[in-house]
Structures are given as structure tokens and as C-alpha cells.
Design an enzyme around this catalytic site. Structure first.
Site, mmCIF file in Angstrom:
data_model
loop_
_atom_site.group_PDB
_atom_site.id
_atom_site.type_symbol
_atom_site.label_atom_id
_atom_site.label_comp_id
_atom_site.label_asym_id
_atom_site.label_seq_id
_atom_site.Cartn_x
_atom_site.Cartn_y
_atom_site.Cartn_z
ATOM 1 N N ARG A 191 50.081 -24.290 -36.821
ATOM 2 C CA ARG A 191 49.682 -22.894 -36.649
ATOM 3 C C ARG A 191 50.923 -22.024 -36.813
ATOM 4 N NH1 ARG A 191 48.855 -21.992 -30.994
ATOM 5 N NH2 ARG A 191 50.725 -20.714 -31.072
ATOM 6 N N HIS A 199 48.551 -17.929 -31.285
ATOM 7 C CA HIS A 199 47.234 -18.486 -30.969
ATOM 8 C C HIS A 199 46.146 -17.447 -31.246
ATOM 9 C CE1 HIS A 199 44.134 -20.758 -28.909
ATOM 10 N NE2 HIS A 199 43.880 -19.718 -28.148
ATOM 11 N N TYR A 217 57.483 -19.933 -26.570
ATOM 12 C CA TYR A 217 57.347 -21.367 -26.315
ATOM 13 C C TYR A 217 57.699 -22.274 -27.498
ATOM 14 C CZ TYR A 217 52.709 -20.295 -28.353
ATOM 15 O OH TYR A 217 51.687 -19.856 -29.146
#
Length: 379
Positions: free
Chosen positions: A265, A269, A278
Site C-alpha cells: 500500500r 490506509h 509508522y
């Protein structure tokens, strides 16, 4: 710099996976898979390239629309185009897809138009298209629930001796949900004609796949009594091949298959997420080298059949046209009437909904009264 608390993730080459086009664009022969894509000549490959370019452009445009306040939310698919295009192009017309909220490319392949892609994310309606017209369910927001829906539908297909197949799309994070595991059990037990297509994009929001799965996700299939296939999810040709193979197995009485498409990805998100909190820039850069579009472009560049430059220009022009249509669709969608939220909740009259409708009506009327007071009752 590594963000505090960042967990290590599985390296993309940690376990073997099927691959027909490597990251440099070189075609790799595979005796087990080549026959499944024997019909894919350079002209067909050029069509797959167009698909990849168009859906990435649509995704970029939708992300921009959200940033500009035209959409409430958008879950980007950038980086996962090959997994979605390759698998969706493998489906027969009467197969039925059950997506999560990120499978915009699957919906596009199944004929959903620009308005349909955006309706839910603008808040104009609970769903954007007729599932039976396109043979694809509307996006499922509840993580993993669509795996149960696909399994139940597939069990019905088996009882009716139908030849069509169901396919359920979900991410690596969904494999930790009870719904997905229950669906795998039911599908195996009842020999349902269903394909479970997991897009392992390495991040379940901010949780790395290595934290929740200590082995390749495809290896879990053995515990449920079905084949598990691990494929390079950034290789559109390999994804097409393994999905065709799994669909054929289901269609001919072989039961379910779990496919793990290893991809990444590239964006957040959703547009409400900040992935820089992160994951590292180094990790993102490493995956850019495995871009699904770049490898097909490189393979076409070696073709003696098609003009790669013309293919690229045509795809870019089609992508721009589709993006303009998407933007026009977003800005042209009318806001729904407030009371329409109660429409189509139940097929039959329901007293609970009627009470809620009445209470919400009184709530809205308070604002009408306030406006009347403000202008001296002139309204």
C-alpha cells in the site's frame, strides 16, 4: 529515521511466490502458469497496462477530491493495481465479487461508472451501484464480513449446480478477524466454489503484517484443507494466471483456494491516516522499485508487435479522460434529503425505524423553528 515503536515486517522475498514479470520487466517462464496466460499476447498486455494506468489516475484524482473537500473519505489503492486488475480480469461475466472498501479497480473492471465509485464516499447514498447489474457487491466496511457473504453465496451456487464462482477480497489485517476464518472453515467443509483473494499490502492500518502473521498468509490454507497460492501481487500477469487457475478449480468442483497477493500500500490506509508515523521512507522507496505499472511498461518496451510509446500515450489520454469524468461526477452529485436515510432499511414496515424517523423529523424541525425566529417568522 525509523518512527518510534516501528515493528519489522516480512521482506517481500522472504518466501517463494509465483512471478511471470519481474520488477525489471523481464518475462519469466513458469511451466505451471504459462498455459493459464497463453492467450495474453502483447496486444492484450497493452490492454492490461491501460487498465493499470487508468485506475491509478482515478485513485489519484479521488484522493485529490477528498483533500479538496469533495469527498468525506477515500481509501487509496495505489500500489495494488496489478493485484486488483489481474484478478478481476480473470473473472467470468457471471462470477460474483465481494470486495472490501479498497477494491475500486475491481468495481471499475466490472463496469461501475465514475458516479458509482464516488457516491458512498461523498455521502450521497449508502451504495453506489446495483450489485446484480455488475456482479460485484457494494464495498464492505466491516472488516472481513465479505468473506462470509462470498462463502454463503458460493454455497448457494453449489446447491443450484451453477457454474459461476464467488471471489472475496480482503487485506492481510482481515485474516486475523473471526469472520474470515469462519468463512474459510465453511468453504472448506462445504466444498464451496469460492476464491479467497488476500491482498497482503503489508500494513493493517499501522500494524505490520509480520506482527500478526509469522508465516506467509498463503500457508494458513493448509490448516483449512484448501490450496494456498502465494503470488507477486505487483505482477499483473502472474495474478491473472493464478486467479484463473483458482477459478477453474472452483468451477470444476475442486473447492476453494486462498490466494495471497504480495503487494504494498503506497499511500495511507485512508485519507484520514498518516503513514509516516509508522513506516520508513526507505521501505517505501524499496517498494517503488517494484511498481506494477513500470514493469509492464518495460516489458512492452521490448515488444516487436505494439508501439510501446503509442500504448503509453493512449493510456495516459484515457486516464485523463476518466479522471475528468470522475471529478465531474463528484461535483455533480446532489446531497440527499435528510429523511432519506431511513429509506430502504427494511423491505417491510418496521416500528423501530418509524420511531427513529419521527424523532429525527422533530430534530430537524427545531432548526426550521430557529430560522423562523431569526427572521421574524418571515419564512
Amino acid at each position: 529515521m525509523t518512527p518510534p515503536g516501528l515493528q519489522a515486517v516480512h521482506a517481500p522475498t522472504e518466501a517463494p511466490m509465483a512471478q511471470l514479470i519481474d520488477p525489471t520487466g523481464a518475462r519469466r517462464p513458469d511451466a505451471a502458469l504459462d498455459s493459464w496466460v497463453a492467450d495474453v499476447d502483447d496486444t492484450v498486455l497493452a490492454g492490461l497496462y491501460r487498465d493499470l494506468v487508468v485506475v491509478r489516475r482515478l485513485d489519484t484524482e479521488a484522493t485529490a477530491l477528498q483533500r479538496q473537500g469533495e469527498l468525506g473519505l477515500w481509501p487509496p489503492l495505489a500500489g495494488q493495481e496489478a493485484a486488483q486488475i489481474g484478478s478481476a480480469r480473470a473473472l467470468a461475466d457471471d462470477d460474483f465479487a465481494f470486495p472490501s472498501y479498497r477494491e475500486h479497480a475491481v468495481a471499475w473492471v466490472r463496469g461501475v461508472d465514475a458516479v458509482g465509485l464516488l457516491t458512498t464516499w461523498r455521502g450521497s447514498a449508502p451504495s453506489g451501484w446495483d450489485p446484480f447489474a455488475h456482479r460485484v457487491a457494494v464495498p464492505q466496511i466491516i472488516i472481513g464480513a465479505q468473506a462470509l457473504h462470498a462463502t454463503g453465496y458460493a454455497m448457494g451456487l453449489a446447491w443450484e449446480d451453477a457454474e459461476s464462482v464467488a471471489i472475496a477480497y480482503f487485506g492481510d489485517g482481515a485474516t486475523s478477524e473471526g469472520d474470515v476464518n469462519e468463512a474459510l472453515v465453511f468453504a472448506a467443509s462445504f466444498h464451496a466454489p469460492v476464491v479467497f483473494f488476500c491482498q497482503n499490502n503489508h500494513w493493517a492500518i499501522s500494524e505490520p503484517v509480520g506482527l500478526q502473521s509469522k508465516q506467509p498468509i498463503a500457508a494458513r490454507a493448509d490448516g483449512f484443507g484448501m490450496p494456498g497460492v502465494r503470488v507477486d501481487g505487483n505482477d499483473v500477469l502472474a495474478v491473472l494466471a493464478v486467479t484463473r487457475q483458482a477459478l477453474h478449480r472452483a468451477r470444476t468442483g475442486g473447492g476453494p483456494t486462498l490466494i495471497e497477493a504480495v503487494t504494498y500500500r503506497m499511500g495511507p490506509h485512508t485519507t484520514a491516516d498518516d503513514p509516516t508515523r509508522y513506516r520508513t521512507d526507505e521501505e517505501l522507496a524499496a517498494w517503488r522499485e517494484r511498481d506494477p505499472i513500470a514493469r509492464v511498461r518495460a516489458l512492452l518496451g521490448a515488444s516487436a508487435v505494439v508501439d510501446a510509446a503509442a500504448v503509453e500515450a493512449d493510456a495516459a489520454a484515457e486516464a485523463d479522460r476518466a479522471a475528468a469524468e470522475l471529478r465531474a461526477a463528484a461535483t455533480g452529485l446532489a446531497d440527499p434529503a435528510p429523511m432519506s436515510v431511513f429509506d430502504h432499511v427494511y423491505a417491510e414496515p418496521n416500528s423501530h425505524v418509524e420511531r427513529q424517523r419521527e424523532r429525527y423529523g422533530r430534530y430537524l424541525a427545531m432548526y426550521d423553528d430557529a430560522a423562523d425566529d431569526a427572521d421574524g417568522g418571515a419564512r
